[in-house]
Every structure is written in structure tokens, then in C-alpha cells.
Write a protein that holds these residues in place. Structure first.
Motif, mmCIF file in Angstrom:
data_model
loop_
_atom_site.group_PDB
_atom_site.id
_atom_site.type_symbol
_atom_site.label_atom_id
_atom_site.label_comp_id
_atom_site.label_asym_id
_atom_site.label_seq_id
_atom_site.Cartn_x
_atom_site.Cartn_y
_atom_site.Cartn_z
ATOM 1 N N ILE A 174 7.661 8.024 6.777
ATOM 2 C CA ILE A 174 6.854 7.871 5.556
ATOM 3 C C ILE A 174 6.516 6.403 5.321
ATOM 4 C CG2 ILE A 174 6.815 8.238 3.073
ATOM 5 C CD1 ILE A 174 6.598 10.786 4.577
ATOM 6 N N TRP A 175 7.475 5.502 5.583
ATOM 7 C CA TRP A 175 7.193 4.074 5.415
ATOM 8 C C TRP A 175 6.076 3.629 6.359
ATOM 9 C CZ3 TRP A 175 8.397 0.391 1.993
ATOM 10 C CH2 TRP A 175 8.078 -0.925 2.330
ATOM 11 N N TYR A 176 6.143 4.068 7.610
ATOM 12 C CA TYR A 176 5.117 3.711 8.588
ATOM 13 C C TYR A 176 3.730 4.126 8.100
ATOM 14 C CZ TYR A 176 2.419 4.090 12.937
ATOM 15 O OH TYR A 176 1.451 3.992 13.900
ATOM 16 N N LEU A 177 3.629 5.306 7.504
ATOM 17 C CA LEU A 177 2.331 5.802 7.047
ATOM 18 C C LEU A 177 1.793 4.998 5.868
ATOM 19 C CD1 LEU A 177 2.959 9.662 7.307
ATOM 20 C CD2 LEU A 177 1.637 8.223 8.870
ATOM 21 N N PHE A 178 2.688 4.572 4.966
ATOM 22 C CA PHE A 178 2.243 3.895 3.746
ATOM 23 C C PHE A 178 2.332 2.375 3.828
ATOM 24 C CE2 PHE A 178 3.121 8.079 1.755
ATOM 25 C CZ PHE A 178 1.924 8.253 1.100
ATOM 26 N N GLU A 179 2.809 1.823 4.934
ATOM 27 C CA GLU A 179 3.037 0.387 5.022
ATOM 28 C C GLU A 179 1.764 -0.410 4.763
ATOM 29 O OE1 GLU A 179 5.289 -2.531 8.172
ATOM 30 O OE2 GLU A 179 3.590 -1.359 8.891
ATOM 31 N N GLY A 180 0.638 0.042 5.309
ATOM 32 C CA GLY A 180 -0.615 -0.688 5.127
ATOM 33 C C GLY A 180 -0.994 -0.829 3.666
ATOM 34 N N TYR A 181 -0.712 0.190 2.856
ATOM 35 C CA TYR A 181 -0.987 0.094 1.419
ATOM 36 C C TYR A 181 0.048 -0.768 0.713
ATOM 37 C CZ TYR A 181 -0.742 1.325 -3.502
ATOM 38 O OH TYR A 181 -0.656 1.254 -4.875
ATOM 39 N N LEU A 182 1.336 -0.590 1.055
ATOM 40 C CA LEU A 182 2.396 -1.275 0.317
ATOM 41 C C LEU A 182 2.349 -2.788 0.499
ATOM 42 C CD1 LEU A 182 5.316 1.232 0.929
ATOM 43 C CD2 LEU A 182 4.095 0.828 -1.210
ATOM 44 N N ILE A 183 1.896 -3.278 1.660
ATOM 45 C CA ILE A 183 1.829 -4.728 1.819
ATOM 46 C C ILE A 183 0.735 -5.332 0.949
ATOM 47 C CG2 ILE A 183 2.767 -4.683 4.154
ATOM 48 C CD1 ILE A 183 -0.050 -5.087 5.208
ATOM 49 N N ARG A 184 -0.204 -4.519 0.464
ATOM 50 C CA ARG A 184 -1.253 -5.025 -0.430
ATOM 51 C C ARG A 184 -0.747 -5.252 -1.848
ATOM 52 N NH1 ARG A 184 -6.558 -4.602 1.475
ATOM 53 N NH2 ARG A 184 -7.357 -4.460 -0.655
ATOM 54 N N LEU A 185 0.495 -4.863 -2.129
ATOM 55 C CA LEU A 185 1.085 -5.117 -3.439
ATOM 56 C C LEU A 185 1.697 -6.507 -3.524
ATOM 57 C CD1 LEU A 185 2.939 -1.716 -4.041
ATOM 58 C CD2 LEU A 185 0.549 -2.297 -4.493
ATOM 59 N N PHE A 186 1.600 -7.275 -2.429
ATOM 60 C CA PHE A 186 2.222 -8.592 -2.356
ATOM 61 C C PHE A 186 1.241 -9.581 -1.744
ATOM 62 C CE2 PHE A 186 5.323 -5.216 -1.916
ATOM 63 C CZ PHE A 186 6.157 -5.480 -2.988
ATOM 64 N N PRO A 187 1.461 -10.889 -1.930
ATOM 65 C CA PRO A 187 0.540 -11.879 -1.361
ATOM 66 C C PRO A 187 0.407 -11.696 0.145
ATOM 67 C CG PRO A 187 2.102 -12.930 -2.855
ATOM 68 C CD PRO A 187 2.564 -11.528 -2.681
ATOM 69 N N GLU A 188 -0.779 -11.928 0.668
ATOM 70 C CA GLU A 188 -1.015 -11.668 2.089
ATOM 71 C C GLU A 188 -0.192 -12.573 2.994
ATOM 72 O OE1 GLU A 188 -4.031 -14.699 0.861
ATOM 73 O OE2 GLU A 188 -3.056 -12.950 0.024
ATOM 74 N N TYR A 189 0.255 -13.749 2.496
ATOM 75 C CA TYR A 189 1.063 -14.604 3.350
ATOM 76 C C TYR A 189 2.449 -14.030 3.611
ATOM 77 C CZ TYR A 189 3.283 -16.294 -1.000
ATOM 78 O OH TYR A 189 3.946 -16.385 -2.194
ATOM 79 N N ARG A 190 2.844 -12.979 2.887
ATOM 80 C CA ARG A 190 4.155 -12.385 3.113
ATOM 81 C C ARG A 190 4.230 -11.633 4.439
ATOM 82 N NH1 ARG A 190 7.783 -14.026 2.939
ATOM 83 N NH2 ARG A 190 9.031 -12.130 2.921
ATOM 84 N N VAL A 191 3.098 -11.334 5.050
ATOM 85 C CA VAL A 191 3.106 -10.749 6.386
ATOM 86 C C VAL A 191 2.963 -11.898 7.372
ATOM 87 C CG1 VAL A 191 1.953 -9.196 7.992
ATOM 88 C CG2 VAL A 191 2.103 -8.605 5.566
#
Length: 494
Positions: free
Chosen positions: A200-217
Motif C-alpha cells: 500500500i505504501w508503494y502505491l501511495f508513495e508518489g502522493y505522500l511525498i507531495r505533502l512535504f517539501p520536494e527537497y526531502r526526496v
């Protein structure tokens, strides 16, 4: 669907499609709060009482936390160095204050600091002597111990403490795998639950990283979807199939946290793993004495409400995702693969900014629907009809929060809340927080997706409005007593 085998699996016993969900150890409680434990690692650039000696500053912060009635370990404690060097395990009931070599002041911190206003000729390397990369690690906590987090954040939120957050700082949340008081987990319960959670995390990861600044990736927080094994899959379904067929803890870690594959001739492959991913599962193998799943993408913060919302989202996500049937996970996978068709939103490498916005809105609905849980979905679905996610979410978002008098009456037992009302309001706060966060960081992610100039450049970036509290000189310009502009040794951005 085709199954990818990354190693020789002919001797392994695979799970059957009818493998049952995990036992009651993983089921969420019948209310708004989770029974799981959590721990938080706060990274920051900290100055305390203008201490230039790092150990002296850590001692002062530890004493201030201890004065709040919280057990804390600092350099003045005998076992501090052994805990810091991971020679012994930190007591579960204690907080820990230590240094973090990955955290440091940046040029923009100096550019916007208040000290330059008071002393225009202050030099950068003189200034950084008062600032230290710091990590404060919480005790093992539960929902009844948020006051400890509140008090600790208060210690660093005002004089004599000063805190800076930049691109090197982050906040890591650990969620306990086992529920306190529940029977020990069986081997297969553990493996199957973490597989469902990882899927489930793999499927939603692309959305969840948008809840944080892009430099966090970046280097210390890579995406699970960007591992060498994930890139070898032609679509999301192949990775989900590979996770479904994992039968050991090591295989799960290889799928979620691999960095590169080393070819070893006749000896086969050796897959190198790392904890530096958005979801870190390496602890399930017993490496560091923590039986937790770590989530690393939150930026550095002292916002109590924000970190509380994110931690509660993760605990509820853990509680609910391990109950997903594999059929539900595969159906969701097929739906998300279809969304990547060029006629809908396109692949993320070729998606336009308008397509990103539409995709994020639909993913928000899917994830919010996942957080509802079966009980709330059944409650708001008329009998004999199919659930309508948008309608259910809209209904819950229209519920009114309890005011202060109502909360007091509930606490005194004078008002009986409608069934599930507390849980509904908790989910409402989670969804509202996610909406606000996605909107806040949307432009940065769109610029990154369009390969524009990096938002987090130390030289080009201006202070955001949310930074003004910690950056009291957002223009970055200082003047001497004659009104002459004083330039630092690098060019001030226009």
C-alpha cells in the motif's frame, strides 16, 4: 500477471492467494486513537544560551527537558557515549539528546539571520560556531503521552534556545510493529502484515511525498519506487507481485530498501540495502534493536500539531493497510496503472503540471478513502449500493468540530457522543491537514517535475513566508550605520 523473481526461488514455499489477513494483533482499536507505539527523531540546527561547546549545549538542553519531568539522557549521563555509538540500546522510557553529523547550518541561514542585522560585519564562520547539528530522539510513546512531545518542543521553541530548519534537517517517525499487551506475533503474521503495508505504501508513495517539501526526496530519503529492483519492473503490478511472493524478512527489505545489486558470478547476486528511503523496513531484521517501521520524509519542524497529525496518519495507515486483502491491493494496483495511461494522466516522467494537479486530487481521494476504514465506509454507504468515496469524504468533512464547552461536557460524561463521532472528527483533521500540506508544497513539486531551477538552492532561494519566524531578516540585506549595503562574500540573490 507475471511474477518477477530476483533470486533463485525454486526452493521457497510461496503464499497462496487465500492466505488470511494477520491476527488480532494488527487490528485497529474501535475508536479514534491507535494502540500502537511511536517514536520521533527531531533533527535541527540548535543554538542554546550561546554555548560554543557542543557538549555543554547538549547538557543544558537535557537539563531543560528533565526540568519538565521527562527522563532525558545527555552527555552528563554515564551511558550517553555508549548509546550514541550504538554500543547499547537507549532505554525505552528516556529521551536522548546528541549530535547529528548530517545536519549543519547553510549559507541561507546566515543570510537571513537576525545576528547580521545587529552586527553587519559578522562573518559566516564566526556565526556558525554558535550553531550545532542536533538530534533529539523521543522515548517510546503512545497516544496518552503527547504531552512529552509538547513540553520538549517548548524547550527549544523560545529563549534561550534558537532553532534553524533547512534542507539538511528532517523529522523521522517510527511506528511500532507489535501492539503493547498483545500476544507475540507469529513469523507469518509479521511477514504478511509488513508485505501488505509495503504494498500500500508503494502505491501511495508518489502522493505522500507531495505533502512535504520536494527537497526531502534526495540522498537520505530515496523513493521506494526508485530502487533498482522497482525500476526493473515494467509497471506497478509486477512490483506488487514480487512483494506478494516474498517469504522472508530479508526479501521484503530487499524490495523496499535496495540501493544496488552486486553481481557475484556463480555465487549469484548480493543486494545492498540502506535505511535511507521514505519507508525504512530494515529494522524488521533486528539490525538496531528497534522493532519498528520508520518513515523519513517529514521536514525538520517544531510544529506540534503538524507532527502529531502526521504520526496519527501513519499509525492509522499501519492499522488499516495490514487489513487489506490482496485482491483489494491488486485491484488498486490495476487502477493506478490505468491512471498512468497517456490518455488519462500519463507516466510521471511525461506528466504536465495540469495533469499532476488532477492526478494529485484523485490520489488524495483514494488515500483519504483508505484512512476511513471499513466501519466508517459501511456507515455512510446506503444499503444495497456501492460506496461513493467522494460523497463519503465530503460528508465527513462537513461535520462540525466540538467546541470547548462540548468537550468539557463529554469529559464529564454529561454528553454521550454519537457512535464513531470521535473517530470521524479525527479522520476529518487528518484529511484537512493533508489537503493543506499538498497545496503548500504543490508549486515546488511542479517545478521539480518540470525540471526547472531547484527550489532548494542555497544561493537562489528566498525565505518562504512560513520561514519568517525563524528568519527575521527575509530580505537578506543588512546596512551599516551610514546606510551602506554590506555584502557577504557571496552574491545576494535578486
Amino acid at each position: 500477471m507475471e511474477v518477477i523473481y530476483f533470486e533463485d526461488d525454486e526452493d521457497e514455499e510461496f503464499l497462496t492467494p487465500d492466505f488470511p489477513p494477520p491476527t488480532q494483533n494488527f487490528l485497529p482499536p474501535p475508536g479514534a486513537e491507535s494502540n500502537r507505539t511511536y517514536g520521533i527523531e527531531f533533527e535541527m540546527v540548535l543554538s542554546y544560551n550561546n554555548e560554543t561547546a557542543e557538549d555543554s549545549m547538549f547538557c543544558a538542553v537535557t537539563d531543560a527537558i528533565s526540568d519538565c519531568g521527562i527522563e532525558a539522557i545527555g552527555p552528563q549521563n554515564r551511558n550517553w557515549e555508549s548509546i550514541y555509538m550504538s554500543e547499547i540500546t537507549k532505554p525505552a522510557s528516556a529521551w536522548f539528546v546528541g549530535s547529528d553529523a548530517s545536519v549543519a547550518p547553510e549559507r541561507r541561514d546566515f543570510l537571513y539571520c537576525a545576528e547580521r542585522v545587529a552586527n553587519p560585519y559578522l562573518k559566516f564562520f564566526d556565526w556558525i560556531g554558535y550553531w550545532h547539528g542536533t538530534e533529539i530522539v523521543s522515548a517510546v510513546l503512545n497516544e496518552q503521552q503527547w504531552e512529552e512531545v509538547w513540553n520538549t518542543l517548548n524547550v527549544i521553541s523560545g529563549p534561550p534556545a534558537s532553532v534553524l530548519y533547512n534542507t539538511s534537517t528532517s523529522t523521522h517517525v517510527h511506528i511500532g510493529i507489535e501492539v503493547p499487551g498483545a500476544p507475540p506475533l507469529s513469523h507469518w503474521d509479521l511477514i504478511d502484515a509488513i508485505k501488505r503495508l509495503s504494498g500500500i505504501w508503494y502505491l501511495f508513495e508518489g502522493y505522500l511525498i507531495r505533502l512535504f517539501p520536494e527537497y526531502r526526496v534526495g540522498e537520505y530519503t530515496k523513493r521506494v519506487r526508485r530502487t533498482p529492483l522497482a525500476r526493473a519492473c515494467r509497471n506497478q503490478a509486477e512490483w506488487i507481485d514480487a512483494m506478494y511472493n516474498a517469504t522472508t524478512r530479508e526479501r521484503i527489505v530487499q524490495l523496499t530498501n535496495n540501493t544496488f545489486i552486486v553481481k557475484r558470478g556463480r555465487d549469484g547476486e548480493r543486494i545492498q540495502t540502506s535505511r535511507h528511503f521514505t519507508m525504512n523496513t530494515t529494522n524488521i531484521t533486528g539490525g538496531e534493536g528497534k522493532f519498528t517501521i520508520e518513515f523519513r520524509q517529514h521536514e525538520g519542524t517544531k510544529d506540534f500539531e503538524g507532527i502529531q497529525n502526521w504520526t496519527r496518519i501513519l499509525m492509522r495507515f499501519f492499522d488499516l493497510s495490514v487489513r487489506f486483502s490482496w485482491n483489494d491491493i491488486l485491484n488498486l494496483t490495476d487502477k493506478f496503472d490505468a491512471m498512468c495511461d497517456q490518455a488519462i494522466y500519463g507516466d510521471e516522467k511525461n506528466r504536465t503540471p495540469p495533469q499532476w494537479l488532477e492526478w494529485a486530487a484523485e490520489m488524495h481521494t483514494h488515500f483519504a478513502y483508505t484512512l476511513l476504514g471499513e466501519r466508517l465506509i459501511r456507515k455512510y454507504t446506503p444499503q444495497g449500493t456501492q460506496p461513493n468515496p467522494e460523497q463519503i469524504i465530503a460528508t465527513i468533512m462537513q461535520l462540525e468540530e466540538l467546541n470547548g464547552e462540548e468537550l468539557e461536557e463529554v469529559a464529564n460524561g454529561n454528553i454521550q457522543l454519537e457512535e464513531d463521532r470521535e473517530e470521524e472528527l479525527a479522520v476529518q483533521r487528518m484529511i484537512a491537514w493533508m489537503r493543506a500540506r499538498e497545496l503548500k508544497f504543490r508549486n515546488g513539486h511542479n517545478r521539480r517535475a518540470a525540471r526547472w531551477a531547484a527550489w532548494d538552492s542555497e544561493i537562489e532561494r528566498r525565505a518562504m513566508s512560513s520561514d519568517y519566524k525563524d528568519y527575521p531578516n527575509p530580505s537578506g540585506r543588512v546596512y551599516d550605520q551610514n546606510g551602506r549595503l554590506i555584502q557577504p562574500y557571496w552574491r545576494i540573490p535578486k
